[in-house]
Design a protein around this motif. Sequence first.
Motif, mmCIF file in Angstrom:
data_model
loop_
_atom_site.group_PDB
_atom_site.id
_atom_site.type_symbol
_atom_site.label_atom_id
_atom_site.label_comp_id
_atom_site.label_asym_id
_atom_site.label_seq_id
_atom_site.Cartn_x
_atom_site.Cartn_y
_atom_site.Cartn_z
ATOM 1 N N ARG A 3 2.156 6.911 -1.794
ATOM 2 C CA ARG A 3 3.104 7.916 -2.305
ATOM 3 C C ARG A 3 2.666 8.437 -3.663
ATOM 4 O O ARG A 3 2.759 9.635 -3.940
ATOM 5 N N LEU A 4 2.183 7.521 -4.509
ATOM 6 C CA LEU A 4 1.707 7.944 -5.819
ATOM 7 C C LEU A 4 0.497 8.870 -5.700
ATOM 8 O O LEU A 4 0.398 9.871 -6.427
ATOM 9 N N ARG A 5 -0.419 8.534 -4.808
ATOM 10 C CA ARG A 5 -1.605 9.383 -4.619
ATOM 11 C C ARG A 5 -1.211 10.769 -4.133
ATOM 12 O O ARG A 5 -1.774 11.782 -4.582
ATOM 13 N N ALA A 53 0.811 -1.210 0.000
ATOM 14 C CA ALA A 53 0.000 0.000 0.000
ATOM 15 C C ALA A 53 0.847 1.264 0.000
ATOM 16 O O ALA A 53 0.432 2.298 -0.521
ATOM 17 N N ALA A 54 2.050 1.195 0.559
ATOM 18 C CA ALA A 54 2.894 2.387 0.685
ATOM 19 C C ALA A 54 3.197 3.046 -0.659
ATOM 20 O O ALA A 54 3.069 4.269 -0.782
ATOM 21 N N PRO A 55 3.607 2.281 -1.691
ATOM 22 C CA PRO A 55 3.864 2.937 -2.980
ATOM 23 C C PRO A 55 2.639 3.636 -3.545
ATOM 24 O O PRO A 55 2.748 4.706 -4.135
ATOM 25 N N HIS A 56 1.451 3.011 -3.359
ATOM 26 C CA HIS A 56 0.225 3.634 -3.845
ATOM 27 C C HIS A 56 -0.070 4.922 -3.093
ATOM 28 O O HIS A 56 -0.546 5.901 -3.686
ATOM 29 N N ARG A 100 2.526 6.873 -15.411
ATOM 30 C CA ARG A 100 3.077 6.892 -14.054
ATOM 31 C C ARG A 100 2.024 6.542 -13.004
ATOM 32 O O ARG A 100 2.343 5.918 -11.984
ATOM 33 N N TYR A 101 0.789 6.904 -13.236
ATOM 34 C CA TYR A 101 -0.222 6.793 -12.182
ATOM 35 C C TYR A 101 -1.305 5.763 -12.487
ATOM 36 O O TYR A 101 -2.349 5.757 -11.836
ATOM 37 N N HIS A 102 -1.073 4.907 -13.454
ATOM 38 C CA HIS A 102 -2.100 3.945 -13.867
ATOM 39 C C HIS A 102 -2.582 3.062 -12.719
ATOM 40 O O HIS A 102 -3.750 2.671 -12.671
ATOM 41 N N ALA A 103 -1.702 2.754 -11.768
ATOM 42 C CA ALA A 103 -2.061 1.838 -10.682
ATOM 43 C C ALA A 103 -3.091 2.427 -9.726
ATOM 44 O O ALA A 103 -3.763 1.681 -9.010
ATOM 45 N N ILE A 104 -3.222 3.754 -9.694
ATOM 46 C CA ILE A 104 -4.152 4.377 -8.739
ATOM 47 C C ILE A 104 -5.341 5.025 -9.433
ATOM 48 O O ILE A 104 -6.170 5.662 -8.780
ATOM 49 N N GLY A 160 -1.814 14.066 -6.306
ATOM 50 C CA GLY A 160 -2.607 15.179 -5.790
ATOM 51 C C GLY A 160 -1.842 16.486 -5.795
ATOM 52 O O GLY A 160 -2.394 17.543 -6.130
ATOM 53 N N LEU A 161 -0.565 16.426 -5.433
ATOM 54 C CA LEU A 161 0.251 17.636 -5.423
ATOM 55 C C LEU A 161 0.446 18.167 -6.839
ATOM 56 O O LEU A 161 0.326 19.381 -7.083
ATOM 57 N N PHE A 162 0.758 17.258 -7.762
ATOM 58 C CA PHE A 162 1.109 17.696 -9.113
ATOM 59 C C PHE A 162 -0.106 18.157 -9.907
ATOM 60 O O PHE A 162 -0.075 19.230 -10.534
ATOM 61 N N PHE A 163 -1.180 17.373 -9.887
ATOM 62 C CA PHE A 163 -2.319 17.666 -10.755
ATOM 63 C C PHE A 163 -3.403 18.530 -10.101
ATOM 64 O O PHE A 163 -4.274 19.048 -10.814
ATOM 65 N N ILE A 164 -3.370 18.671 -8.779
ATOM 66 C CA ILE A 164 -4.411 19.463 -8.113
ATOM 67 C C ILE A 164 -3.820 20.656 -7.366
ATOM 68 O O ILE A 164 -4.172 21.808 -7.641
#
Length: 223
Positions: free
Chosen positions: A16-18, A11-14, A139-143, A22-26
């Motif tokens: 970090r990706l979230r 869960a940790a990598p997910h 990069r974010y397909h998993a989430i 959120g920081l980059f796109f929002i």
Amino acid sequence: MSKQIDWANSAAPHMRLRLEFGLFFIAVPVLIAVFFPPNWMFPSLFGFTGLGIVLLHFTPGFAWAELRYNWRNWSWGEVAVFAVAMTLFCSALVMATRPDAAFFLLRNRPEFLIVIWTFYPVVSALPQELLFRVLFCRRYHAILPDGRAFYLLNASLFSLAHLMYWSWIVAIMTFGGGLLFTWAYRKRGSFFYAVLLHAIAGNIIFAAGLGIYFYSGNVQRPF
């Protein structure tokens, strides 16, 4: 206990990706729109683009060579229909909202319009497609959600990235563009096709006179 540890490790990598997503796109687009003065917008966008390119470069499994995959998986008929529809839509919209700006560059500054047509595909359309189609998907397909929710999320964030213009017209147009460009990238599997449609749309927007809504010097914040 081992199952809990395994779950935590996966869960940790997910998480970090979230957070990064959120920081980059929002967060960053909202901060630029709310706190940065209009004359800082384009330098900020160049920085935003540079950061996105770095993230893409270090995305596991990504190779720049894949941008040329399926580059011809489209038809000139589709392009022609899109160009005609976009021209009719933009012409009607500018006449309804800003008739004073209709075809201004085409009538008064055709040489400047040619400069825009030359550089917009490379300076604007291509970097945006790298961030909102390639980086977003790879990069974010998993989430990310599946199906219709994927397209709606992408289009919403693409529209949010243009919040700095504080225009409902820009918001609607970029949302629609986000849906179309994402379809071109995912369904056709062609980054080039997404860039091509984006470039055509942008060049028609400026030719019709709707570029007045995408001009930072014309920004009037609602606060």
